[in-house]
Write a protein that holds these residues in place. Structure first.
Motif, PDB file in Angstrom:
ATOM      1  N   ALA A  60      32.541  40.385  72.875  1.00  0.00           N
ATOM      2  CA  ALA A  60      33.951  40.023  72.701  1.00  0.00           C
ATOM      3  C   ALA A  60      34.550  40.608  71.426  1.00  0.00           C
ATOM      4  N   GLY A  61      35.854  40.811  71.450  1.00  0.00           N
ATOM      5  CA  GLY A  61      36.611  41.233  70.274  1.00  0.00           C
ATOM      6  C   GLY A  61      36.919  42.715  70.259  1.00  0.00           C
ATOM      7  N   HIS A  62      38.039  43.059  69.621  1.00  0.00           N
ATOM      8  CA  HIS A  62      38.391  44.472  69.475  1.00  0.00           C
ATOM      9  C   HIS A  62      37.784  44.996  68.185  1.00  0.00           C
ATOM     10  N   ARG A  63      37.580  46.311  68.127  1.00  0.00           N
ATOM     11  CA  ARG A  63      36.890  46.878  66.975  1.00  0.00           C
ATOM     12  C   ARG A  63      37.613  48.034  66.289  1.00  0.00           C
ATOM     13  N   GLN A  64      38.475  48.729  66.987  1.00  0.00           N
ATOM     14  CA  GLN A  64      39.135  49.907  66.435  1.00  0.00           C
ATOM     15  C   GLN A  64      40.645  49.802  66.636  1.00  0.00           C
ATOM     16  N   THR A  65      41.389  50.497  65.780  1.00  0.00           N
ATOM     17  CA  THR A  65      42.836  50.569  65.947  1.00  0.00           C
ATOM     18  C   THR A  65      43.262  52.035  65.971  1.00  0.00           C
ATOM     19  N   SER A  66      44.469  52.250  66.471  1.00  0.00           N
ATOM     20  CA  SER A  66      45.067  53.579  66.541  1.00  0.00           C
ATOM     21  C   SER A  66      46.522  53.447  66.115  1.00  0.00           C
ATOM     22  N   ALA A  67      47.032  54.419  65.368  1.00  0.00           N
ATOM     23  CA  ALA A  67      48.408  54.354  64.883  1.00  0.00           C
ATOM     24  C   ALA A  67      49.393  54.661  66.005  1.00  0.00           C
ATOM     25  N   VAL A  68      50.356  53.742  66.224  1.00  0.00           N
ATOM     26  CA  VAL A  68      51.424  53.931  67.208  1.00  0.00           C
ATOM     27  C   VAL A  68      52.718  53.479  66.552  1.00  0.00           C
ATOM     28  N   ASP A  69      53.612  54.414  66.304  1.00  0.00           N
ATOM     29  CA  ASP A  69      54.919  54.120  65.720  1.00  0.00           C
ATOM     30  C   ASP A  69      54.811  53.228  64.486  1.00  0.00           C
ATOM     31  N   GLY A  70      53.836  53.517  63.635  1.00  0.00           N
ATOM     32  CA  GLY A  70      53.674  52.785  62.383  1.00  0.00           C
ATOM     33  C   GLY A  70      52.843  51.526  62.457  1.00  0.00           C
ATOM     34  N   ASP A  71      52.367  51.153  63.641  1.00  0.00           N
ATOM     35  CA  ASP A  71      51.546  49.954  63.794  1.00  0.00           C
ATOM     36  C   ASP A  71      50.082  50.344  64.025  1.00  0.00           C
ATOM     37  N   ALA A  72      49.161  49.514  63.554  1.00  0.00           N
ATOM     38  CA  ALA A  72      47.733  49.689  63.822  1.00  0.00           C
ATOM     39  C   ALA A  72      47.416  48.938  65.117  1.00  0.00           C
ATOM     40  N   VAL A  73      47.520  49.645  66.237  1.00  0.00           N
ATOM     41  CA  VAL A  73      47.350  49.046  67.559  1.00  0.00           C
ATOM     42  C   VAL A  73      45.867  48.977  67.922  1.00  0.00           C
ATOM     43  N   PRO A  74      45.391  47.806  68.354  1.00  0.00           N
ATOM     44  CA  PRO A  74      44.003  47.722  68.803  1.00  0.00           C
ATOM     45  C   PRO A  74      43.774  48.673  69.974  1.00  0.00           C
ATOM     46  N   VAL A  75      42.740  49.488  69.870  1.00  0.00           N
ATOM     47  CA  VAL A  75      42.474  50.462  70.935  1.00  0.00           C
ATOM     48  C   VAL A  75      42.142  49.736  72.233  1.00  0.00           C
ATOM     49  N   ARG A  76      41.249  48.766  72.178  1.00  0.00           N
ATOM     50  CA  ARG A  76      40.905  48.024  73.384  1.00  0.00           C
ATOM     51  C   ARG A  76      41.815  46.804  73.464  1.00  0.00           C
ATOM     52  N   HIS A  77      42.740  46.834  74.420  1.00  0.00           N
ATOM     53  CA  HIS A  77      43.639  45.713  74.641  1.00  0.00           C
ATOM     54  C   HIS A  77      44.143  45.748  76.081  1.00  0.00           C
ATOM     55  N   PHE A  78      44.729  44.659  76.503  1.00  0.00           N
ATOM     56  CA  PHE A  78      45.383  44.596  77.807  1.00  0.00           C
ATOM     57  C   PHE A  78      46.566  43.666  77.683  1.00  0.00           C
ATOM     58  N   GLY A  79      47.398  43.649  78.696  1.00  0.00           N
ATOM     59  CA  GLY A  79      48.554  42.780  78.664  1.00  0.00           C
ATOM     60  C   GLY A  79      49.417  42.972  79.882  1.00  0.00           C
ATOM     61  N   ALA A  80      50.698  42.690  79.724  1.00  0.00           N
ATOM     62  CA  ALA A  80      51.633  42.790  80.835  1.00  0.00           C
ATOM     63  C   ALA A  80      52.975  43.299  80.332  1.00  0.00           C
ATOM     64  N   VAL A  81      53.691  43.953  81.234  1.00  0.00           N
ATOM     65  CA  VAL A  81      55.060  44.389  80.978  1.00  0.00           C
ATOM     66  C   VAL A  81      55.967  43.370  81.665  1.00  0.00           C
ATOM     67  N   LEU A  82      56.740  42.668  80.871  1.00  0.00           N
ATOM     68  CA  LEU A  82      57.593  41.593  81.376  1.00  0.00           C
ATOM     69  C   LEU A  82      59.056  42.018  81.344  1.00  0.00           C
ATOM     70  N   PRO A  83      59.896  41.350  82.131  1.00  0.00           N
ATOM     71  CA  PRO A  83      61.337  41.519  81.944  1.00  0.00           C
ATOM     72  C   PRO A  83      61.696  41.058  80.521  1.00  0.00           C
ATOM     73  N   MET A  84      62.713  41.666  79.932  1.00  0.00           N
ATOM     74  CA  MET A  84      63.055  41.412  78.529  1.00  0.00           C
ATOM     75  C   MET A  84      63.267  39.926  78.236  1.00  0.00           C
ATOM     76  N   ALA A  85      63.982  39.211  79.083  1.00  0.00           N
ATOM     77  CA  ALA A  85      64.238  37.783  78.827  1.00  0.00           C
ATOM     78  C   ALA A  85      62.937  36.979  78.853  1.00  0.00           C
ATOM     79  N   GLN A  86      62.031  37.313  79.757  1.00  0.00           N
ATOM     80  CA  GLN A  86      60.746  36.616  79.835  1.00  0.00           C
ATOM     81  C   GLN A  86      59.886  36.952  78.616  1.00  0.00           C
ATOM     82  N   TRP A  87      59.942  38.212  78.157  1.00  0.00           N
ATOM     83  CA  TRP A  87      59.214  38.614  76.955  1.00  0.00           C
ATOM     84  C   TRP A  87      59.709  37.794  75.762  1.00  0.00           C
ATOM     85  N   GLN A  88      61.029  37.684  75.611  1.00  0.00           N
ATOM     86  CA  GLN A  88      61.596  36.934  74.489  1.00  0.00           C
ATOM     87  C   GLN A  88      61.210  35.473  74.558  1.00  0.00           C
ATOM     88  N   SER A  89      61.231  34.906  75.754  1.00  0.00           N
ATOM     89  CA  SER A  89      60.844  33.509  75.932  1.00  0.00           C
ATOM     90  C   SER A  89      59.374  33.295  75.542  1.00  0.00           C
TER      91      SER A  89
END
Length: 143
Positions: A60-89
């Motif tokens: 378990a756990g992430h171990r590495q990051t990669s630079a994306v638009d100034g952020d240190a993004v975890p290389v190993r990640h998952f998630g979802a693309v939500l409608p904007m209002a649902q994301w804000q909620s």
């Protein structure tokens, strides 16, 4: 070959250190209904997709990051693309629950092709989760 017009659910299995903590995080906090389970795994309906938390503490756990638009993004990640209002909620709900963000909710690539809202946080096992939204969902794969 899948296209962007087809809704094909994905399946993702990932390691956790505790099924009870996974149930609390994915089931209660994120609101993902629980599916089948055993003593070693539990699956969840993650916005119409099947994710499976497998008891494997050493993985378990992430171990590495990669630079994306100034952020240190975890290389190993998952998630979802939500409608904007649902994301804000969801961002508001997570803030109210005192979630510790590793990348605070914000707009990435502002004014550029692919402008998107994004946020990253860790589940109780240290797995990185990202939720994002596009003001124009048609820009998700734009170059």
């Amino acid at each position: 070959m899948p296209t962007t017009q087809q809704a094909i659910p994905f399946h993702l299995a990932f390691p956790v250190h505790s099924l009870a903590a996974a149930r609390s995080f994915y089931g209660e906090l994120l609101g993902c209904p629980e599916g089948r389970s055993s003593a070693d795994w539990v699956d969840f309906d993650f916005y119409g997709h099947q994710i499976v938390a497998h008891l494997a503490p050493e993985e378990a756990g992430h171990r590495q990051t990669s630079a994306v638009d100034g952020d240190a993004v975890p290389v190993r990640h998952f998630g979802a693309v939500l409608p904007m209002a649902q994301w804000q909620s969801l961002a508001d709900k997570l803030r109210q629950a005192d979630t510790r963000f590793i990348i605070e909710p914000h707009i990435r690539f502002k004014g550029e092709v692919g402008e998107q809202a994004t946020m990253f946080f860790l589940d109780p096992s240290g797995n990185a989760v990202e939720f994002k939204a596009f003001a124009d969902i048609g820009a998700m794969f734009a170059k």
